[in-house]
Design an enzyme around this catalytic site. Structure first.
Site, PDB file in Angstrom:
ATOM      1  N   SER A 282       0.847  -1.194   0.000  1.00 37.20           N
ATOM      2  CA  SER A 282       0.000   0.000   0.000  1.00 37.20           C
ATOM      3  C   SER A 282       0.878   1.237   0.000  1.00 37.20           C
ATOM      4  CB  SER A 282      -0.891   0.014   1.245  1.00 37.20           C
ATOM      5  OG  SER A 282      -0.134   0.325   2.409  1.00 37.20           O
ATOM      6  N   ASP A 283       0.301   2.370  -0.413  1.00 35.35           N
ATOM      7  CA  ASP A 283       0.987   3.633  -0.185  1.00 35.35           C
ATOM      8  C   ASP A 283       0.806   4.003   1.288  1.00 35.35           C
ATOM      9  OD1 ASP A 283       2.404   5.992  -0.611  1.00 35.35           O
ATOM     10  OD2 ASP A 283       1.415   6.397  -2.502  1.00 35.35           O
ATOM     11  N   TRP A 284       1.489   5.036   1.707  1.00 30.20           N
ATOM     12  CA  TRP A 284       1.550   5.452   3.117  1.00 30.20           C
ATOM     13  C   TRP A 284       0.141   5.608   3.705  1.00 30.20           C
ATOM     14  CZ3 TRP A 284       6.134   6.916   5.891  1.00 30.20           C
ATOM     15  CH2 TRP A 284       5.908   7.500   7.135  1.00 30.20           C
TER      16      TRP A 284
END
Length: 747
Positions: A282-284
């Protein structure tokens, strides 16, 4: 003899395939062996990417060490002390239950220590070698700190200059972006994933992040499936074909479903269609950000959504760690789903050689800022520079006295651009330094202290410098902080009082060269007629000064070409060359501008076609545009046959003449239009390009081969098709020029 050589090649290829198959089988066997020994808690741990902000410089806590010791963490983000890297890896390998090594990650976007031009700048080079070299240097330098995973390349097609992250983009065209994607992956991952100085790459952001509404970061995207497949997916497919080991889900929702919980893109496309067998991160915090999206009610529900969609590893947020086992107890997710995640992660760790050699390479002498790296960064900056206008002002003459003015003429940090956490301005060579080192006759006056400065206090000194000089070189644009993530701009003109200073300098009557350092195209309408030359340098990186010095003085040619369409104003965005036609396309013959409308005109007397009354229908500069110091003339495009049969090819060619006084390298571009399709087709699409060296006074032929594969697209039934019918073709210097030829595809 030739037959023997062919047989030998076939035999070697067979052996190579056998070796790869054998290695793959071995890795799968080892993955299953380790998986069978792991507790549920250890399996959940592999899905955890722990990290802190890039700015945090913390110590190793006992709690963190114990988490590694217990196998509760699979990878780390932003651990920048090599001693901490060594200690955490030692604990993981020697003290955790199954000795599973960690991966250490960092955003290495366009350089680690030696900073290259921003990715949009490197895209302007139209040069795969530049992209690959930049990634290779980045990997070599970062691996020294134990970083073996980078969240790059960003492959988001970007059609809106207002978007801050256009700076990280490969541009607006899927063909050019695909060429660059392959090069970046090869550069980061090297010849062997298990080399100590290779980094696994991460293709991001999956998917359509560059289509965010209004050019606002994190925003929603509404993109039909045909557009996804024809425009936004090809660079990712190229990256996976090149061996990218990881992919990052994007922040945006796509047609109402956030990417981190989107089964259609993460399962149907990525796994089922592309057979991707690396892992998805996932992104942040993008898993738990599905809550404000309105797609999950709480962290537990967010974890369920992401797991069901097929997201393997969670970055920084802890919903998997906190709730995955409870979700299994409730029967909402299964252990086999978790096992698949762990398989994907372990498979990549084995491919990286971490089980055999988990520790970072300790070198006797640091490779940071190696001379060869600096030379490569300078070459990349040179080849990325785009000459947009030139009224015979460039190249400069060394007998001329130069007034070097502007807030970015001596800004060592800002010239590095966005996403340069580890770059050091002390190593930057600025344009002012480069002019001084070359003993050039110049006087310096910054005029403005920084790009957003609205004070005119420095104008008097700048004007005085201009009046004492033969030529003014104004270096302005945007500070690094004005582009990148969460740095979208509605007004994309020069910030601060730069336009006012340029106007004052113009009034001196001296020739004026504008050099732009920026993370996006800049609206130039207010100053276009006040400058004699315009050079787009993007944010060129560590070696900006020497690169620009060579360009401005003719020691190097400006080879760069625009990877995006350059708008007149932000209000034209999104704007891109490969758009469909409308039922009433605008043309120069039918366009009526706002100031040409008679007072009291009849309401429907304006031609009724697709345009803006005040901006027209054309951009400031088209995609692919860029000038040389030479003068290139293109003859008409010639096709070898007016008929193309399926599974055959035709050749298209064009003769180019260099009528100028300098040898140049021309970026020759091939465009094709499918005139009638199952869905409306773009007015033209880039299908190839070549770099051709042309001496002064020389004429050369540029030739391309067209096959039916070049005519393929995804139709309304989501099938890849090549349809019989008429096609137009151009060999041209950019997307707006060239003399059209035609052919017909037949059975």
């Amino acid at each position: 003899m030739n037959q023997l050589i062919r047989l030998l090649i076939i035999a070697l290829a067979f052996v190579s395939c056998q070796e790869k198959s054998s290695k793959s089988d071995y890795i799968e066997q080892r993955v299953e062996e380790i998986l069978s020994k792991m507790s549920l808690q250890e399996k959940v741990g592999q899905t955890s990417l722990r990290g802190t902000s890039s700015r945090v410089k913390g110590d190793l806590s006992e709690d963190l060490k114990n988490a590694v010791r217990n196998g509760e963490i699979g990878a780390f983000l932003n651990v920048m002390n090599p001693k901490y890297v060594d200690e955490l890896q030692r604990i993981a390998v020697e003290e955790s239950p199954n000795g599973i090594p960690l991966i250490f990650a960092r955003d290495i976007i366009h350089g680690y220590k030696t900073i290259f031009p921003i990715p949009l700048g490197m895209a302007a080079s139209w040069n795969a070698e530049v992209a690959e070299t930049s990634a290779r240097v980045s990997a070599i330098e970062a691996a020294e700190s134990g970083i073996r995973w980078t969240f790059s390349p960003m492959l988001d097609i970007a059609r809106d200059a207002r978007w801050g992250r256009i700076a990280e983009s490969p541009g607006e065209d899927p063909y050019l972006a695909s060429v660059l994607a392959t090069a970046f992956i090869k550069g980061y991952q090297g010849d062997s994933l298990n080399s100590e100085n290779s980094m696994i790459a991460c293709a991001k952001h999956f998917l359509a992040y560059g289509a965010a509404e209004g050019g606002r970061d994190y925003n929603t995207t509404i993109v039909n499936e045909e557009l996804l497949r024809n425009v936004y997916l090809p660079p990712f497919k190229a990256a996976f074909d090149a061996g990218a080991q990881t992919v990052m889900s994007s922040f945006n929702d796509i047609n109402g479903v956030p990417a981190s919980g989107n089964k259609f893109i993460l399962k149907k496309i990525l796994r089922d269609e592309y057979n991707f067998d690396g892992f998805v991160v996932s992104d942040w915090n993008s898993v738990t950000e599905m809550i404000p999206h309105g797609y999950a009610k709480d962290d537990k529900h967010a974890a369920e959504r992401a797991i069901t969609a097929g997201l393997d590893m969670e970055m920084t947020s802890t919903s998997y760690e906190d709730y995955l086992l409870a979700l299994m107890d409730e029967g909402k997710v299964t252990e086999e789903q978790l096992n698949d995640f762990v398989r994907n992660i372990l498979r990549v760790k084995f491919r990286m050689g971490l089980f055999e050699n988990p520790y970072r390479e300790k070198v006797d002498a640091s490779r940071w800022y190696a001379q060869s790296h600096l030379e490569a960064a300078k070459e990349a900056a040179v080849k990325s520079t785009v000459l947009l206008k030139n009224n015979k002002t460039l190249p400069l003459n060394k007998n001329q006295r130069i007034a070097l003015i502007g807030p970015l003429a001596d800004a060592p940090v800002d010239q590095l651009g966005t996403w340069t956490f580890d770059g050091d301005g002390n190593y930057s060579v600025t344009p002012k330094q480069a002019f001084a080192e070359n003993k050039y006759k110049f006087v310096f006056a910054e005029g403005l202290k920084y790009s957003r400065d609205k004070s005119s206090a420095g104008f008097k000194k700048a004007i005085a410098a201009a009046e004492k000089s033969d030529v003014i070189v104004f270096i302005g644009g945007e500070e690094a902080i004005l582009s990148g993530e969460a740095h979208s701009r509605a007004d994309i003109s020069l910030p601060g009082a730069q336009e006012q200073l340029i106007d004052a300098l113009h009034k001196t009557g001296k020739p004026l060269v504008l050099v732009i350092m920026a993370g996006r195209p800049i609206a130039l309408g207010n100053i276009m007629d006040k400058v004699d030359a315009i050079v787009m340098a993007w944010h060129p990186g560590t070696m900006a000064g020497p690169a620009l010095y060579d360009i401005l003085n003719g020691k190097a040619q400006p080879e760069g070409r625009l990877p995006v369409t350059w708008p007149k104003q932000g209000a034209q965005c999104p704007i891109y060359y490969n758009h469909p036609n409308t039922g009433r396309p605008a043309s120069a013959d039918s366009f009526v501008g706002i100031n040409d409308i008679p007072v009291g005109a009849w309401q429907s007397s304006l031609g009724n076609n697709s345009h803006y009354l005040d901006l027209g229908f054309e951009p400031q500069f088209p995609f692919g545009y860029g000038l040389n110091y030479g003068e290139i003339e293109y003859e008409k495009t010639i096709v070898s046959s007016g008929k193309l049969r399926r599974n055959e090819t035709i050749q298209v060619s064009c003769t180019l003449h260099n009528k100028g006084n300098y040898p140049i390298t021309e970026t020759v571009q091939l465009y094709i239009q499918d005139v009638v399709g199952d869905i409306v087709r773009p007015v033209k699409e880039l299908k190839g390009f070549k770099k051709i060296r042309i001496a002064k006074g020389e004429s050369v032929s540029a030739e391309f081969t067209i096959s039916t594969k070049d005519l393929e697209y995804v139709d309304s039934s989501m099938n890849y098709v090549v349809e019989d019918g008429d096609f137009n073709v151009w060999i041209a210097p950019n997307s707006a020029e060239g003399i059209k030829a035609s052919f017909e595809l037949i059975e």
